[in-house]
Design a protein around this motif. Structure first.
Motif, PDB file in Angstrom:
ATOM      1  N   PRO A 219       0.780  -1.236   0.000  1.00 10.11           N
ATOM      2  CA  PRO A 219       0.000   0.000   0.000  1.00 10.11           C
ATOM      3  C   PRO A 219       0.810   1.284   0.000  1.00 10.11           C
ATOM      4  O   PRO A 219       0.276   2.335  -0.348  1.00 10.11           O
ATOM      5  N   ASP A 220       2.057   1.243   0.419  1.00  4.90           N
ATOM      6  CA  ASP A 220       2.838   2.475   0.470  1.00  4.90           C
ATOM      7  C   ASP A 220       4.313   2.151   0.295  1.00  4.90           C
ATOM      8  O   ASP A 220       4.746   1.000   0.385  1.00  4.90           O
ATOM      9  N   ARG A 221       5.109   3.177   0.057  1.00  5.00           N
ATOM     10  CA  ARG A 221       6.525   2.960  -0.249  1.00  5.00           C
ATOM     11  C   ARG A 221       7.330   2.544   0.983  1.00  5.00           C
ATOM     12  O   ARG A 221       8.295   1.787   0.852  1.00  5.00           O
ATOM     13  N   ASP A 222       6.966   2.997   2.145  1.00  6.04           N
ATOM     14  CA  ASP A 222       7.688   2.544   3.341  1.00  6.04           C
ATOM     15  C   ASP A 222       7.548   1.030   3.506  1.00  6.04           C
ATOM     16  O   ASP A 222       8.539   0.325   3.767  1.00  6.04           O
ATOM     17  N   SER A 223       6.335   0.518   3.368  1.00  2.00           N
ATOM     18  CA  SER A 223       6.127  -0.921   3.465  1.00  2.00           C
ATOM     19  C   SER A 223       6.860  -1.657   2.352  1.00  2.00           C
ATOM     20  O   SER A 223       7.450  -2.728   2.572  1.00  2.00           O
ATOM     21  N   ALA A 224       6.820  -1.096   1.149  1.00  2.00           N
ATOM     22  CA  ALA A 224       7.483  -1.738   0.016  1.00  2.00           C
ATOM     23  C   ALA A 224       8.985  -1.799   0.219  1.00  2.00           C
ATOM     24  O   ALA A 224       9.624  -2.814  -0.076  1.00  2.00           O
ATOM     25  N   HIS A 225       9.566  -0.733   0.744  1.00  2.00           N
ATOM     26  CA  HIS A 225      11.019  -0.722   0.938  1.00  2.00           C
ATOM     27  C   HIS A 225      11.444  -1.739   1.995  1.00  2.00           C
ATOM     28  O   HIS A 225      12.475  -2.408   1.846  1.00  2.00           O
ATOM     29  N   LEU A 226      10.672  -1.860   3.060  1.00  2.00           N
ATOM     30  CA  LEU A 226      11.000  -2.850   4.090  1.00  2.00           C
ATOM     31  C   LEU A 226      10.882  -4.264   3.523  1.00  2.00           C
ATOM     32  O   LEU A 226      11.770  -5.106   3.728  1.00  2.00           O
ATOM     33  N   ALA A 227       9.793  -4.539   2.797  1.00  2.00           N
ATOM     34  CA  ALA A 227       9.621  -5.870   2.217  1.00  2.00           C
ATOM     35  C   ALA A 227      10.725  -6.183   1.221  1.00  2.00           C
ATOM     36  O   ALA A 227      11.233  -7.315   1.160  1.00  2.00           O
ATOM     37  N   ARG A 228      11.124  -5.195   0.463  1.00  2.00           N
ATOM     38  CA  ARG A 228      12.197  -5.388  -0.520  1.00  2.00           C
ATOM     39  C   ARG A 228      13.518  -5.728   0.165  1.00  2.00           C
ATOM     40  O   ARG A 228      14.255  -6.619  -0.272  1.00  2.00           O
ATOM     41  N   ALA A 229      13.815  -5.048   1.255  1.00  2.00           N
ATOM     42  CA  ALA A 229      15.049  -5.326   1.990  1.00  2.00           C
ATOM     43  C   ALA A 229      15.029  -6.715   2.606  1.00  2.00           C
ATOM     44  O   ALA A 229      16.027  -7.454   2.556  1.00  2.00           O
ATOM     45  N   VAL A 230      13.893  -7.100   3.201  1.00  2.00           N
ATOM     46  CA  VAL A 230      13.796  -8.428   3.813  1.00  2.00           C
ATOM     47  C   VAL A 230      13.925  -9.511   2.744  1.00  2.00           C
ATOM     48  O   VAL A 230      14.608 -10.522   2.945  1.00  2.00           O
ATOM     49  N   ALA A 231      13.284  -9.314   1.600  1.00  2.00           N
ATOM     50  CA  ALA A 231      13.387 -10.304   0.523  1.00  2.00           C
ATOM     51  C   ALA A 231      14.824 -10.415   0.025  1.00  2.00           C
ATOM     52  O   ALA A 231      15.314 -11.523  -0.231  1.00  2.00           O
ATOM     53  N   ALA A 232      15.522  -9.287  -0.103  1.00  2.00           N
ATOM     54  CA  ALA A 232      16.916  -9.345  -0.552  1.00  2.00           C
ATOM     55  C   ALA A 232      17.800 -10.037   0.471  1.00  2.00           C
ATOM     56  O   ALA A 232      18.780 -10.698   0.105  1.00  2.00           O
ATOM     57  N   ARG A 233      17.450  -9.912   1.737  1.00  2.00           N
ATOM     58  CA  ARG A 233      18.237 -10.546   2.792  1.00  2.00           C
ATOM     59  C   ARG A 233      17.957 -12.038   2.883  1.00  2.00           C
ATOM     60  O   ARG A 233      18.870 -12.827   3.193  1.00  2.00           O
ATOM     61  N   THR A 234      16.734 -12.466   2.627  1.00  2.00           N
ATOM     62  CA  THR A 234      16.358 -13.850   2.878  1.00  2.00           C
ATOM     63  C   THR A 234      16.143 -14.676   1.610  1.00  2.00           C
ATOM     64  O   THR A 234      16.427 -15.873   1.600  1.00  2.00           O
ATOM     65  N   ARG A 235      15.613 -14.070   0.538  1.00  2.00           N
ATOM     66  CA  ARG A 235      15.280 -14.835  -0.676  1.00  2.00           C
ATOM     67  C   ARG A 235      15.483 -13.960  -1.907  1.00  2.00           C
ATOM     68  O   ARG A 235      14.536 -13.609  -2.605  1.00  2.00           O
ATOM     69  N   LEU A 236      16.715 -13.612  -2.180  1.00  2.00           N
ATOM     70  CA  LEU A 236      17.009 -12.750  -3.320  1.00  2.00           C
ATOM     71  C   LEU A 236      16.492 -13.381  -4.615  1.00  2.00           C
ATOM     72  O   LEU A 236      16.698 -14.566  -4.865  1.00  2.00           O
ATOM     73  N   TRP A 237      15.793 -12.560  -5.418  1.00  2.00           N
ATOM     74  CA  TRP A 237      15.309 -12.936  -6.746  1.00  2.00           C
ATOM     75  C   TRP A 237      14.164 -13.946  -6.687  1.00  2.00           C
ATOM     76  O   TRP A 237      13.950 -14.705  -7.631  1.00  2.00           O
TER      77      TRP A 237
END
Length: 399
Positions: free
Chosen positions: A276-294
């Motif tokens: 819903p917003d960029r703050d949430s998107a940025h956090l999710a993007r960082a977690v995905a890059a840390r745990t399951r890149l690509w």
């Protein structure tokens, strides 16, 4: 520089982490704009026995690329497109594309060439990008991989490659220097540029020489403290920021919904599949890059995992279980290193889960004698499996 450098640096760490993780992974390639083929199932943790991957790292600084994808005769396949910020911006394959040979022209940002392409154009948001083609494993898969080809439109134009940090930057500020160079090389969407303005006090938009070799000691300590804080916050989010188990299954269907700007072929631009917003998107993007890149969106494939049974007890080969999963592939993985033990195709019927074959000949997934966990993989999942109200059935212990 701002008086609140630590807080700003902490935020910049989470914001820039996906880009730098992506570039680090891309940097392991030896050749750009060519596919490297995985010929056997990998041996790492939670290895996927269903698919063989072909991966290409793209550098479009030399101009567009022709991509040719073979017809597969009905075999599941997908080509996933990922930009330098780890956004999935296109998919072509079984879910969205006719199963016939097809050709695409991949064009760099702001490309305005005069050529009339004899193929569908896919606009790549960043000069560096990643393609991952996945083919269902089995006889003929290698031939399909070999038929997947890429060709440069202008093969003699030199490539820029990856941005290189300026020498002389202190090690504890190298993250900011690498991010400064990355922001310059891979500018995001206009909306993201507006968001990025908050980081100007950190020196991330300094032109020419890096500001970090000459940062005063007090400011350097503040920046370092903020980066450490951001790193700790990301580790905490990566550990705790997952969907709560339902019936013993963890299923992060929205872990990769952080792309808000670039929707190419095969992507779904609806509220259900965008955060819903960029703050949430940025956090999710960082977690995905840390745990399951690509990783890919759930509407392309889902991989729910179960470590516990219906009663909350850990799964173990000392017991037998039943499960009625949807159609897909169910695999067992041995603890503690999560190596693949066995897998079985499911058709929606009941499966027995235990070390030894059932005496009645029922469908059976073998398991280790010790602790294990399960992963169910469903490709091009049906709509029912993607709805929030759907719950996977629990793993039921047999008395």
């Amino acid at each position: 520089m701002s008086d609140d450098l630590p807080a700003l640096a902490a935020e910049a760490f989470g914001y820039g982490y996906p880009l730098l993780q992506d570039l680090q992974a891309v940097g392991t390639t030896t050749v750009f704009n060519a596919f490297a083929h995985e010929r056997t199932v990998p041996a790492g943790p939670n290895a996927n026995p269903d698919l063989l991957c072909s991966t290409a790292q793209l550098d479009l600084s030399g101009g567009p690329l022709w991509l040719r994808v073979p017809g597969t005769g009905g075999r599941y396949h997908v080509v996933q497109f990922i930009d330098a910020w780890t956004h999935n911006f296109a998919y072509v394959g079984s879910r969205t594309t006719p199963d016939e040979p097809r050709e695409y022209l991949l064009v760099p940002p702001a490309w305005a060439g005069r050529e009339e392409p004899a193929a569908e154009v896919i606009r790549v948001p960043t000069m560096i990008a990643t393609l991952i083609a996945r083919f269902a494993a089995g006889p003929g898969a290698h031939e399909l991989q070999d038929a997947l080809t890429m060709q440069r439109m202008y093969p003699r134009v030199p490539l820029d490659g990856l941005p290189v940090p300026q020498p002389g930057v202190p090690d504890d500020l190298m993250f900011l220097e690498a991010l400064r160079r990355g922001l310059s090389a891979f500018p995001p969407s206009p909306a993201e540029r507006r968001y990025q303005r908050r980081f100007a006090p950190l020196g991330l938009f300094a032109d020419g020489n890096s500001p970090y070799p000459t940062v005063p000691r007090e400011q350097r300590l503040a920046l370092r403290a903020g980066l450490d804080r951001g790193r700790e916050a990301l580790e905490e989010a990566a550990t705790t920021g997952h969907a709560a188990p339902v019936n013993g299954w963890t299923n992060d269907r929205h872990a990769f919904d952080y792309n808000l700007d670039h929707f190419g072929p095969g992507t779904v631009d609806t509220p259900l599949w965008t955060l819903p917003d960029r703050d949430s998107a940025h956090l999710a993007r960082a977690v995905a890059a840390r745990t399951r890149l690509w990783g890919n969106h759930a509407y392309e494939a889902v991989y729910p995992a179960a470590h516990k049974d219906r009663d909350g007890a850990r799964l173990t080969g000392a017991r037998a279980y039943t499960l009625r999963p949807p159609a897909g592939t169910l695999a067992s993985y041995a603890a503690p290193d999560a190596h693949l033990f066995r897998s079985v195709a499911t058709d929606g019927g009941v499966v027995r889960i235990q070390p030894d074959p059932p005496g009645d000949g029922a469908p059976w997934l073998p398991t280790p004698r010790g602790e294990f966990h399960l992963i169910l993989r469903v490709y091009s999942p049906p709509e029912a499996l993607l709805r929030d109200e759907y719950e996977l059935p629990p793993v039921v212990p047999i008395p």
